[in-house]
Structure formats: C-alpha cells, structure tokens
Design a protein around this motif. Sequence first.
Motif, PDB file in Angstrom:
ATOM      1  N   ASN A   1      -4.067  -3.193  -1.300  1.00 59.14           N
ATOM      2  CA  ASN A   1      -5.343  -2.948  -1.984  1.00 59.14           C
ATOM      3  C   ASN A   1      -5.208  -3.192  -3.491  1.00 59.14           C
ATOM      4  O   ASN A   1      -4.190  -2.850  -4.106  1.00 59.14           O
ATOM      5  CB  ASN A   1      -5.875  -1.554  -1.636  1.00 59.14           C
ATOM      6  CG  ASN A   1      -5.293  -0.452  -2.487  1.00 59.14           C
ATOM      7  OD1 ASN A   1      -5.801  -0.178  -3.583  1.00 59.14           O
ATOM      8  ND2 ASN A   1      -4.223   0.176  -2.009  1.00 59.14           N
TER       9      ASN A   1
ATOM     10  N   LYS B   1      -4.080   6.488  -3.923  1.00 59.53           N
ATOM     11  CA  LYS B   1      -4.368   5.100  -4.301  1.00 59.53           C
ATOM     12  C   LYS B   1      -3.562   4.102  -3.488  1.00 59.53           C
ATOM     13  O   LYS B   1      -3.893   2.910  -3.488  1.00 59.53           O
ATOM     14  CB  LYS B   1      -4.076   4.893  -5.795  1.00 59.53           C
ATOM     15  CG  LYS B   1      -4.953   5.737  -6.706  1.00 59.53           C
ATOM     16  CD  LYS B   1      -6.401   5.300  -6.575  1.00 59.53           C
ATOM     17  CE  LYS B   1      -7.314   6.245  -7.342  1.00 59.53           C
ATOM     18  NZ  LYS B   1      -8.724   5.965  -7.091  1.00 59.53           N
ATOM     19  N   ARG B   2      -2.509   4.587  -2.840  1.00 55.84           N
ATOM     20  CA  ARG B   2      -1.677   3.723  -2.006  1.00 55.84           C
ATOM     21  C   ARG B   2      -1.282   2.459  -2.763  1.00 55.84           C
ATOM     22  O   ARG B   2      -1.652   1.345  -2.396  1.00 55.84           O
ATOM     23  CB  ARG B   2      -2.362   3.351  -0.679  1.00 55.84           C
ATOM     24  CG  ARG B   2      -2.956   4.487   0.097  1.00 55.84           C
ATOM     25  CD  ARG B   2      -2.069   5.693   0.332  1.00 55.84           C
ATOM     26  NE  ARG B   2      -0.991   5.477   1.271  1.00 55.84           N
ATOM     27  CZ  ARG B   2       0.297   5.712   0.958  1.00 55.84           C
ATOM     28  NH1 ARG B   2       0.654   6.119  -0.235  1.00 55.84           N
ATOM     29  NH2 ARG B   2       1.224   5.527   1.858  1.00 55.84           N
TER      30      ARG B   2
ATOM     31  N   ASP C   1       0.848  -1.204   0.000  1.00 56.04           N
ATOM     32  CA  ASP C   1       0.000   0.000   0.000  1.00 56.04           C
ATOM     33  C   ASP C   1       0.881   1.251   0.000  1.00 56.04           C
ATOM     34  O   ASP C   1       1.017   1.930   1.023  1.00 56.04           O
ATOM     35  CB  ASP C   1      -0.915   0.008   1.227  1.00 56.04           C
ATOM     36  CG  ASP C   1      -1.998  -1.062   1.164  1.00 56.04           C
ATOM     37  OD1 ASP C   1      -2.670  -1.178   0.126  1.00 56.04           O
ATOM     38  OD2 ASP C   1      -2.164  -1.805   2.151  1.00 56.04           O
TER      39      ASP C   1
ATOM     40  N   GLY D   1      -4.638  -0.282  -5.981  1.00 56.28           N
ATOM     41  CA  GLY D   1      -3.234   0.129  -5.914  1.00 56.28           C
ATOM     42  C   GLY D   1      -2.335  -0.862  -6.638  1.00 56.28           C
ATOM     43  O   GLY D   1      -1.377  -0.472  -7.310  1.00 56.28           O
TER      44      GLY D   1
ATOM     45  N   ASP E   1      -6.378   0.839   6.117  1.00 62.55           N
ATOM     46  CA  ASP E   1      -6.414  -0.132   5.011  1.00 62.55           C
ATOM     47  C   ASP E   1      -6.885  -1.490   5.524  1.00 62.55           C
ATOM     48  O   ASP E   1      -6.085  -2.427   5.669  1.00 62.55           O
ATOM     49  CB  ASP E   1      -5.016  -0.261   4.380  1.00 62.55           C
ATOM     50  CG  ASP E   1      -4.577   0.990   3.638  1.00 62.55           C
ATOM     51  OD1 ASP E   1      -5.362   1.497   2.813  1.00 62.55           O
ATOM     52  OD2 ASP E   1      -3.457   1.465   3.869  1.00 62.55           O
TER      53      ASP E   1
ATOM     54  N   SER F   1      -4.854   6.079   4.546  1.00 63.63           N
ATOM     55  CA  SER F   1      -5.275   4.813   3.945  1.00 63.63           C
ATOM     56  C   SER F   1      -5.787   5.102   2.534  1.00 63.63           C
ATOM     57  O   SER F   1      -6.026   6.254   2.165  1.00 63.63           O
ATOM     58  CB  SER F   1      -6.357   4.156   4.805  1.00 63.63           C
ATOM     59  OG  SER F   1      -7.495   4.978   4.885  1.00 63.63           O
ATOM     60  N   ASN F   2      -5.944   4.042   1.735  1.00 66.21           N
ATOM     61  CA  ASN F   2      -6.312   4.249   0.334  1.00 66.21           C
ATOM     62  C   ASN F   2      -7.726   4.833   0.224  1.00 66.21           C
ATOM     63  O   ASN F   2      -8.634   4.467   0.963  1.00 66.21           O
ATOM     64  CB  ASN F   2      -6.138   2.942  -0.465  1.00 66.21           C
ATOM     65  CG  ASN F   2      -7.312   2.011  -0.374  1.00 66.21           C
ATOM     66  OD1 ASN F   2      -8.272   2.138  -1.127  1.00 66.21           O
ATOM     67  ND2 ASN F   2      -7.267   1.072   0.576  1.00 66.21           N
TER      68      ASN F   2
ATOM     69  N   SER G   1       2.743   7.008  -6.102  1.00 64.93           N
ATOM     70  CA  SER G   1       2.451   8.348  -5.594  1.00 64.93           C
ATOM     71  C   SER G   1       3.284   9.429  -6.261  1.00 64.93           C
ATOM     72  O   SER G   1       2.947  10.607  -6.172  1.00 64.93           O
ATOM     73  CB  SER G   1       2.707   8.409  -4.088  1.00 64.93           C
ATOM     74  OG  SER G   1       1.967   7.425  -3.409  1.00 64.93           O
TER      75      SER G   1
END
Lengths: 481, 481
Positions: free
Chosen positions: A335, A306-307, A145, A338, B145, B334-335, A297
């Motif tokens: 995620n 969006k991590r 993430d 991401g 997340d 977090s996303n 990023s």
Amino acid sequence: MAPVSLDTINPKVLKCEYAVRGEIVTLAQAVQEELKSKPGSRPFDEILYCNIGNPQSLGQQPITFFREVLALCDHPSILDKSETRGLFSSDAIERARQILDQIPGRATGAYSHSQGIKGLRDAIAAGIEARDGFPADPNDIFLTDGASPAVHMMMQLLIRSEKDGILCPIPQYPLYSASIALHGGTLVPYYLDEATGWGLEVSELKKQWADAKSKGITPRALVVINPGNPTGQVLAENNQKEIVDFCKKEGLVLLADEVYQENVYVPEKKFHSFKKVARSMGYGEKDISVVSFQSVSKGYYGECGKRGGYMEVTGFGPEIREQIYKLASVNLCSNISGQILASLVMSPPKDGDESYESYSAEKDGILSSLKRRAKTLEDAFNKLEGVTCNKAEGAMYLFPCIRLPEKAIKAAEAAKTTPDNFYCRGLLNATGIVFVPGSGFGQVLGTWHFRCTILPQEDKIPAVVSRLTEFHKSFMEEFRE
Amino acid sequence: MAPVSLDTINPKVLKCEYAVRGEIVTLAQAVQEELKSKPGSRPFDEILYCNIGNPQSLGQQPITFFREVLALCDHPSILDKSETRGLFSSDAIERARQILDQIPGRATGAYSHSQGIKGLRDAIAAGIEARDGFPADPNDIFLTDGASPAVHMMMQLLIRSEKDGILCPIPQYPLYSASIALHGGTLVPYYLDEATGWGLEVSELKKQWADAKSKGITPRALVVINPGNPTGQVLAENNQKEIVDFCKKEGLVLLADEVYQENVYVPEKKFHSFKKVARSMGYGEKDISVVSFQSVSKGYYGECGKRGGYMEVTGFGPEIREQIYKLASVNLCSNISGQILASLVMSPPKDGDESYESYSAEKDGILSSLKRRAKTLEDAFNKLEGVTCNKAEGAMYLFPCIRLPEKAIKAAEAAKTTPDNFYCRGLLNATGIVFVPGSGFGQVLGTWHFRCTILPQEDKIPAVVSRLTEFHKSFMEEFRE
C-alpha cells in the motif's frame, strides 16, 4: 456434505499457531464484551492489552509530521489552497510535494512498481547509508505491507519441504514458527541463554546446526531478532560478527529482524544492522546473503495500522532476485501510504526544518517514556516472588521467568492447559491485564514465562504494577505447597 | 558457495508465473528508460500501459469524497480547526468523525481486529445487504490488502497437495494460476466459449470435473470471475443459478471474484452476486460455501495503490472460520486506510449529502467514459485483419483473438517465443503500447489472443487505435503468406 472440514483442509494451516492473537486474547475480547454489557461485573473496568506491540492502541500518539505528509498525499488537491498553510507545517507541504513528484502521474491511487516507488526506495537507501556508513542500493529494497509479508516471502522462497530447516531463536516471535509451519519447513531451535541476559551463543548455533544435519535436515537460514522479541536484549557487535561468520561458513541466509532498531534503552548498547557488521568485516555481496526487515509499526513511530515496511535483500544473484521480484509482483505492490511512511521513518525531518523541533520532542518523549516504563515494569517483576526478569535493553517487551509452585502446575494439568497459560488466564480474569504465555514463544522445557509489552501509557503503569502484584500474591498464596 | 541458487529454491516459486507484470512489462520499462535517456530514439514518446487494470496510473482521478475522508482520518487533529471547513466537504468531515468513533481510541495507527475494524465491517455488511436484498453478517467479512491476499488465504486453506484441484476459467486472471502453483495444487481448467461471448457452460464444468476426478484429482473449489477478467463478459442470472447448483451438488467451494461488480457497460446485463443468487434459490449457510472477493482497486474508484478489499465468507462451520481467522491473525490486520476505503466504496454518499452531486458526477463520468472507450476499442479491434473481439460487457479488458499468418508463427519460433508474445513485443517496440499476450491467461491450443485494458484516457484512445492499426497492417504485410 460440507465441502470443507478440519479433516480436509491443508494440515499446515492446522499446525500453524500464533499465540500473540491466540486463546488468551480471544478470552480477553469476551471479557471486554462482558464489561460492556454488564458494567461492574468484574473487579476492573477495562482490559489492558499487554499482549501485542501495538503502541497507538494504548494511547501513543503518532508523529505529527508523518501524519501531515500522509494526509496531504492522500488528498493532494488541497496542496495549493491557502487554508492548507494554516493547517500543515511548511516542510510537510514541501515533503508531500517532493513525494508526489516521485510518483508517476502523482497517482497515489495507482499500483506502484512491485518493489515500491523508486523515489521512496531512494530515500530509504539514503537513510540506510546514513545509519550504517555503507552504501545501500534502492534496487535491493522491497517495500511490503509491514514486515510480516516480507518474512513470508523469504520463507516461501527458501522452504522446499520439511527437510529444509530454519534456525530460529527460542524464545522467538511466533510469526517465524507460524510462517515456517505454513510453508511446510522445519524450525530448528537455538536457545537463547536466559542466565546471560538472553545471550546468543555461537556454540549453541553450531550444536543445533549439527544436530539438524544429523537428522537429515538442511539448514537454509538463520533468523536473528535484534533487538530481541520477546526477550528485549540488544546484541553486542562482536557477537554479531561471530554470527555473520557462522552464516558465511555454513552457507546460511541471515534473516535479520531489525524492526526494533530505534528501540534501545541502555547507554551501553547500540543498534548495529547485520549488513553494516558484515560490510565492516569486509564481506560484500558475494560473501554473504543478508535480508534485513524493517517496519513502520515499531520504533518511536508505532504506526502498526499503516502496514508499511521493507526488506533490504543483499547477497543474492540476479536470477534469485528475479524470483523474489516475481513473488512481489503476484501481489502487485504494497500500500502506497505504508510505502510513503516507510520512506519517512528512514528520512525524518532534519535540523533546520520547520518541524524538526516538534518532531524531536515527540520522538524523544516517546522513547524516554518507553525507557522509563521498561525499567519500572522490570523492577516490579523482579520484586514478585519466584519471578526473575532480565534487563529490557531494547524492543517493547519483557519476558520474565516465573517459577510456579507444583500445586499450580497440577491445577493447570487438571484444567487441561499449560501452567503459563493457567497463570495468564487467572491474571486476565482477576485484573483485565493481558499477557501472552511463554509457550507461544517457546521456552526451555520445564521453565515458564510470559511476555508483557512495555506499552501501557505511563499513567497506567502504577495500576498495572499494583494489580499484577496483588494477583501474583494471592496466586502464590493459593498454590503454595 | 552461494547459499541460494535456482536449484535450491522452492520449486513452486519457480513454477509460478504472473504475466501481467511479466516479460513484456519488463521490456516496456527498459524502453521507457531508453526514451528518458535518448528522447526521440523511437517513433513514439511515451509508453502506454494497457497491460494492467491500474486506472489512476493512466490519469483517472480518485473520487474526491473518498480522499477527503482518508486524509481526515490520517490526520484527525485538523478535524476541529476552522480552516478545515474551507478545505473539506461537511459530509466528509462528518463521515471521518463517524469512522474515527468506530475505531477503539480513534487510533488509525493501531493494528485492528484481524478481520478488520468492526464498525467498518458493519458498514460493508449493510452495503452488501442494500445491494443484494439479503442479509449480510459483519462477522463474515475479512478485510484484506486488496483482493489478492484473500485469494491466497483461501488457496492456502484448501490446497493440501497436487491432488487437490481448483477449477479455473481459461482464460483466467493469472493471480489464480500463480496462487495455485505457489500453494502446490492443480489448476483444473474449464474453457470459456469464445464463440458465445465467453460463455460459461455447465456441461464444460461437468466434463472437466469428471476428467480431473478420473486422474485422481479432488476438485475442491470453483473460481468464477464475474464480470470476467480478461474476457469482459457478464454472467446471466440463470447461468449463475446453474453454477450454484453444480457447486452445491459436487461439494465445491464457490470462489466468486466479484471485484468488477460496478463495471457493467451494457443495459441488458446486470451484476448479481453469487451469494444473492444462492440465497434467491433458497440455499442458506448450510447448503453452499461461497466466498465473494471485492476490492477498492476496480469499479469507478480504481484505488489500486490503497490495497483495500474484503472477502465475505459464507457457508463454513465455526471450526473452519476459526482457521481462517488464524490465517488472518498471523498477518495481524490489513492496512487501515484500505479498510476505511473498502467501507466507503460499499457506503458512498447518499442523495441529500453535500457531496452527493459531485460524487455522482465523478462516478458517472468515469463509468460512462469507460463504456465509450470499451466500445471504441472493441470496434477498432474488429476492424483489424484477422482479429475478432467479443463485446466488452463489463470489467476493464478486451481479449481479442488474432489469427496470425503461418510465417509469423515460424518467425516467433525462430525468436524462441510464442506467436502472441512475438506480436506484443513487436507492437511495443513499434508503438509503445503494452498488451499482455494471451499465453499469460491461457487460451485454446492453437489460438492466439492478447489482453488490452480499456483504461487509457479518452483523449489518448484515437492515438492507441491509429498506432495499433498501423502496426497491425505492417505486421500482416510483413508476414503474409
């Protein structure tokens, strides 16, 4: 009796600091609230956040192709509808289908393999190969993430106690000092040479390594941030070779923060990944441990929210790899959006694809604008009395040095703060511009700096420059001896 | 000289275990590869992953409304196009607009506030208020997340050394044991009473608390998982009140894992959040520290891959809150898709909205099917020789007890593994069904269990039952005394 107080929490948490979102930013948020409730109460009407590499918060637009693919993967049931062809480019539709085919059951809502979806890791490995000209193994990729959790994982793996040292550049991105503090290790500083454009001298590495050893510290790893954060320099390939040899000789894991790999603004410099440099020297898996961090990023993509990110882990035995996998599995997976985005930034549209032209135009527009902004700000800093600023070769920051008058230093002392903090507070209160004081990154004792991102949109740069210049003049007037 | 070996990594990492993605799952992945390369080599043609609460990997469909909103927020430039009205429901379009309006600059690609976007926290707080009938403060919400990073943050905050104890149920979800091991604390076990449907007895809490104290351990927090994982029980409100009083009296932080709050399958039980129970007893901010964990991965939503979740942090002073904020800020945020989804699950479509009917039908379909599957599997387990299984009142798991013949226990010993692992390995090899051995969760010494999710799609349940039944019979035949 409150169950938790500052006296009873983990002292490592207390020790940890993260200036990028620290005191000045908290103050800025308060001023922003004030502006909302009392418009006109300040000589400016908006806060300009130059504290953090967060391009889209300052108006940078996302790459259209990436967002098309993400939206389609989020809601695949529209893929076969006729209206979709009117809304999305054909290669985005095609790419979304390809990605969905690589996901077991096309389930973007399922936990993936703990290292990330295999097909996406294949795409990333292929992108690394194309970039470096050396093979990359999808099994070496751990999707995360953003880059921060990857850095934490490596610190968690390596640090046993305060006797373990991690060599970090000073100035450094404070994620490293924060993570080392949280994991209870010792930051072994090596100083970048401001006089030679933030040069990384191996003699300095050797000196600090020996100094740490003499204090009973075991150096475990060397952090290199290239292009540099907060310092903006880009390492020369020869210099990288020396660094690789140093790590190999001393048995250090090379933690290569390469999240700004797309952000190089000068023709005489080029990004080279440390893994590529090591391979080009003939060093393989058995010779050196290199971990490369990458993130969605930064670059021209700037998709901080969006991590997404990954680390490429090479030169560790299978038994250590298993431990890293276990750490990844405790958090299940990163995620999926991401993950998808991380694969897209490593395999963007190619010449001939429908989106290629618009993609290239967006990418080039962003990077050339960043280059112009960097130069304008660099020049502006260098015109300020007592300020010198190195060339912004890469990344998203400038880290100018400011020689503050003795009277300002005394005033800071009286205000119970550091001189660089005192300056940044004054700047914020007078102009709404948010810089991060150099103390947050580390600096040679007795020197003062601040970090400024090059991210305000181009039409705002003149205002930044004029407000800053005006503030600086009156500050120097006020505190001149 | 390899710089990193098992002898030189952080021993806390070595100690940490996470069975949900452990040995049996690695074995299952190998069998899956074998099936791909040599179809027909086994008496089954697919692996049935019942090891993990990952609904969409087994065919559960996401809630359409949620995915519509996510897709629109990912690619907002289609919001104003006419084709969009043909593809998305009008309330999803409206909701996406509302959400975007709450994001500074409508930038879903920017880092947010480290606690998460304020407007989304407002929606979550409103959802909690509607659920509980007591106020909730958006400033108490930390978006994360998924729930796992939130749990790690609290462990990191609370654990100073192995002298700090965290009371955990046994059996427990191994995220807790893993996180406690990684942070160097001591897991203080309290045993759930299998004979009373996995009852949580306060007398047992008191006993284990006193036992820990007598060993020089300081209990810092009590973990309660409600509905239970892996045990599937739902706590009665009166029982929760006793637990709250115990925490208040002993100055323990109550860490309430409430991620299965939507997963209750029996009419006689209802989910009550611990914060609501504490407030209903008249206890406020100053009386008790309660942290509630919620996730988008469970419930009827099952969006594991989105990594969304939050913790609601109450009963801590501002100085501690600041430390938690600092921990959150080190990872930036977090996303954003996960943040949006967390707000959506706490504020789904309402009666009268265009999507309400389809949303309700999808939700009810999933929950009633889960209820039927739980019952079918529970009944099937109870029919097996030597197996007893408590009622699945909630969550997504069954945790049956299996009395293994002495000969099987000896065979496991000879195979250098635990008897429950031995059974699960045999089951996997014979049927492709993946259970997690009870050892991964903890169990009373000398008893053996396994955890089975209720997540295979309904049309697959008969096959699961018949394959399991057949394997079990032959296993018992083979090892009967």
